[in-house]
Design a protein around this motif. Structure first.
Motif, PDB file in Angstrom:
ATOM      1  N   GLU A  29       0.840  -1.188   0.000  1.00 48.99           N
ATOM      2  CA  GLU A  29       0.000   0.000   0.000  1.00 48.99           C
ATOM      3  C   GLU A  29       0.876   1.240   0.000  1.00 48.99           C
ATOM      4  O   GLU A  29       1.880   1.294   0.705  1.00 48.99           O
ATOM      5  N   VAL A  30       0.480   2.203  -0.805  1.00 47.72           N
ATOM      6  CA  VAL A  30       1.161   3.494  -0.833  1.00 47.72           C
ATOM      7  C   VAL A  30       0.213   4.514  -0.230  1.00 47.72           C
ATOM      8  O   VAL A  30      -0.923   4.641  -0.659  1.00 47.72           O
ATOM      9  N   GLN A  31       0.689   5.220   0.801  1.00 46.26           N
ATOM     10  CA  GLN A  31      -0.075   6.311   1.377  1.00 46.26           C
ATOM     11  C   GLN A  31       0.553   7.606   0.889  1.00 46.26           C
ATOM     12  O   GLN A  31       1.727   7.861   1.143  1.00 46.26           O
ATOM     13  N   MET A  32      -0.226   8.406   0.175  1.00 46.60           N
ATOM     14  CA  MET A  32       0.323   9.585  -0.479  1.00 46.60           C
ATOM     15  C   MET A  32      -0.329  10.863   0.034  1.00 46.60           C
ATOM     16  O   MET A  32      -1.541  11.004   0.001  1.00 46.60           O
ATOM     17  N   LEU A  33       0.512  11.756   0.520  1.00 50.71           N
ATOM     18  CA  LEU A  33       0.089  13.094   0.902  1.00 50.71           C
ATOM     19  C   LEU A  33       0.398  14.005  -0.280  1.00 50.71           C
ATOM     20  O   LEU A  33       1.549  14.099  -0.702  1.00 50.71           O
ATOM     21  N   HIS A  34      -0.621  14.628  -0.826  1.00 51.11           N
ATOM     22  CA  HIS A  34      -0.414  15.471  -2.007  1.00 51.11           C
ATOM     23  C   HIS A  34      -1.468  16.564  -2.073  1.00 51.11           C
ATOM     24  O   HIS A  34      -2.459  16.536  -1.358  1.00 51.11           O
ATOM     25  N   TRP A  35      -1.220  17.513  -2.964  1.00 53.88           N
ATOM     26  CA  TRP A  35      -2.143  18.608  -3.213  1.00 53.88           C
ATOM     27  C   TRP A  35      -2.488  18.664  -4.698  1.00 53.88           C
ATOM     28  O   TRP A  35      -2.826  19.704  -5.216  1.00 53.88           O
ATOM     29  N   TRP A  36      -2.380  17.563  -5.380  1.00 60.17           N
ATOM     30  CA  TRP A  36      -2.652  17.526  -6.818  1.00 60.17           C
ATOM     31  C   TRP A  36      -4.149  17.337  -7.030  1.00 60.17           C
ATOM     32  O   TRP A  36      -4.634  16.212  -7.023  1.00 60.17           O
ATOM     33  N   THR A  37      -4.864  18.422  -7.216  1.00 52.22           N
ATOM     34  CA  THR A  37      -6.312  18.328  -7.349  1.00 52.22           C
ATOM     35  C   THR A  37      -6.855  18.972  -8.624  1.00 52.22           C
ATOM     36  O   THR A  37      -7.959  18.657  -9.042  1.00 52.22           O
ATOM     37  N   SER A  38      -6.097  19.880  -9.239  1.00 48.41           N
ATOM     38  CA  SER A  38      -6.614  20.535 -10.448  1.00 48.41           C
ATOM     39  C   SER A  38      -6.426  19.631 -11.659  1.00 48.41           C
ATOM     40  O   SER A  38      -5.718  18.621 -11.595  1.00 48.41           O
ATOM     41  N   GLY A  39      -7.042  19.968 -12.754  1.00 49.53           N
ATOM     42  CA  GLY A  39      -7.105  19.163 -13.970  1.00 49.53           C
ATOM     43  C   GLY A  39      -5.882  18.354 -14.339  1.00 49.53           C
ATOM     44  O   GLY A  39      -5.889  17.131 -14.265  1.00 49.53           O
ATOM     45  N   GLY A  40      -4.814  19.023 -14.768  1.00 43.68           N
ATOM     46  CA  GLY A  40      -3.610  18.326 -15.221  1.00 43.68           C
ATOM     47  C   GLY A  40      -2.910  17.581 -14.106  1.00 43.68           C
ATOM     48  O   GLY A  40      -2.360  16.497 -14.310  1.00 43.68           O
ATOM     49  N   GLU A  41      -2.934  18.159 -12.907  1.00 47.05           N
ATOM     50  CA  GLU A  41      -2.298  17.495 -11.772  1.00 47.05           C
ATOM     51  C   GLU A  41      -3.031  16.193 -11.421  1.00 47.05           C
ATOM     52  O   GLU A  41      -2.406  15.164 -11.179  1.00 47.05           O
ATOM     53  N   ALA A  42      -4.353  16.263 -11.392  1.00 45.17           N
ATOM     54  CA  ALA A  42      -5.150  15.079 -11.079  1.00 45.17           C
ATOM     55  C   ALA A  42      -4.951  13.998 -12.143  1.00 45.17           C
ATOM     56  O   ALA A  42      -4.873  12.811 -11.819  1.00 45.17           O
ATOM     57  N   ALA A  43      -4.835  14.404 -13.398  1.00 45.36           N
ATOM     58  CA  ALA A  43      -4.601  13.435 -14.473  1.00 45.36           C
ATOM     59  C   ALA A  43      -3.252  12.756 -14.293  1.00 45.36           C
ATOM     60  O   ALA A  43      -3.128  11.536 -14.467  1.00 45.36           O
ATOM     61  N   ALA A  44      -2.228  13.531 -13.939  1.00 44.43           N
ATOM     62  CA  ALA A  44      -0.899  12.956 -13.709  1.00 44.43           C
ATOM     63  C   ALA A  44      -0.928  12.000 -12.514  1.00 44.43           C
ATOM     64  O   ALA A  44      -0.320  10.926 -12.543  1.00 44.43           O
ATOM     65  N   LEU A  45      -1.646  12.376 -11.482  1.00 43.53           N
ATOM     66  CA  LEU A  45      -1.762  11.528 -10.298  1.00 43.53           C
ATOM     67  C   LEU A  45      -2.449  10.207 -10.640  1.00 43.53           C
ATOM     68  O   LEU A  45      -2.050   9.147 -10.163  1.00 43.53           O
ATOM     69  N   ASN A  46      -3.455  10.272 -11.489  1.00 40.66           N
ATOM     70  CA  ASN A  46      -4.150   9.047 -11.897  1.00 40.66           C
ATOM     71  C   ASN A  46      -3.224   8.107 -12.664  1.00 40.66           C
ATOM     72  O   ASN A  46      -3.344   6.893 -12.542  1.00 40.66           O
ATOM     73  N   VAL A  47      -2.303   8.653 -13.443  1.00 44.27           N
ATOM     74  CA  VAL A  47      -1.331   7.814 -14.150  1.00 44.27           C
ATOM     75  C   VAL A  47      -0.452   7.084 -13.132  1.00 44.27           C
ATOM     76  O   VAL A  47      -0.208   5.882 -13.258  1.00 44.27           O
ATOM     77  N   LEU A  48       0.000   7.803 -12.092  1.00 43.86           N
ATOM     78  CA  LEU A  48       0.793   7.162 -11.047  1.00 43.86           C
ATOM     79  C   LEU A  48      -0.001   6.065 -10.336  1.00 43.86           C
ATOM     80  O   LEU A  48       0.512   4.978 -10.079  1.00 43.86           O
ATOM     81  N   LYS A  49      -1.268   6.359 -10.030  1.00 44.82           N
ATOM     82  CA  LYS A  49      -2.123   5.368  -9.368  1.00 44.82           C
ATOM     83  C   LYS A  49      -2.263   4.117 -10.227  1.00 44.82           C
ATOM     84  O   LYS A  49      -2.181   2.993  -9.733  1.00 44.82           O
ATOM     85  N   GLN A  50      -2.476   4.299 -11.515  1.00 48.70           N
ATOM     86  CA  GLN A  50      -2.637   3.162 -12.422  1.00 48.70           C
ATOM     87  C   GLN A  50      -1.361   2.336 -12.514  1.00 48.70           C
ATOM     88  O   GLN A  50      -1.409   1.106 -12.503  1.00 48.70           O
TER      89      GLN A  50
END
Length: 63
Positions: free
Chosen positions: A29-50
């Motif tokens: 499990e990865v527990q991630m503290l982040h502030w990536w919530t806007s459009g491009g940031e959220a998309a990048a975060l989803n790539v990491l999650k995948q």
């Protein structure tokens, strides 16, 4: 650029910590503290999650 390097370092540390805890408890499990919530940031975060999901890691956002 500085924000990018800081964020990259945070991700690397989180992944390294996840590897240690996964070995100790056999939980991936990865527990991630982040502030990536806007459009491009959220998309990048989803790539990491995948990518982590493909490696068998569960993702947990930490508020």
């Amino acid at each position: 650029m500085n924000k990018f390097l800081t964020t990259t370092a945070m991700i690397a540390l989180a992944l390294a910590g996840a590897g240690v805890s996964a070995h100790a408890a056999d939980v991936k499990e990865v527990q991630m503290l982040h502030w990536w919530t806007s459009g491009g940031e959220a998309a990048a975060l989803n790539v990491l999650k995948q990518d982590l999901s493909k490696e068998g890691f569960a993702w947990k956002d930490v508020p």
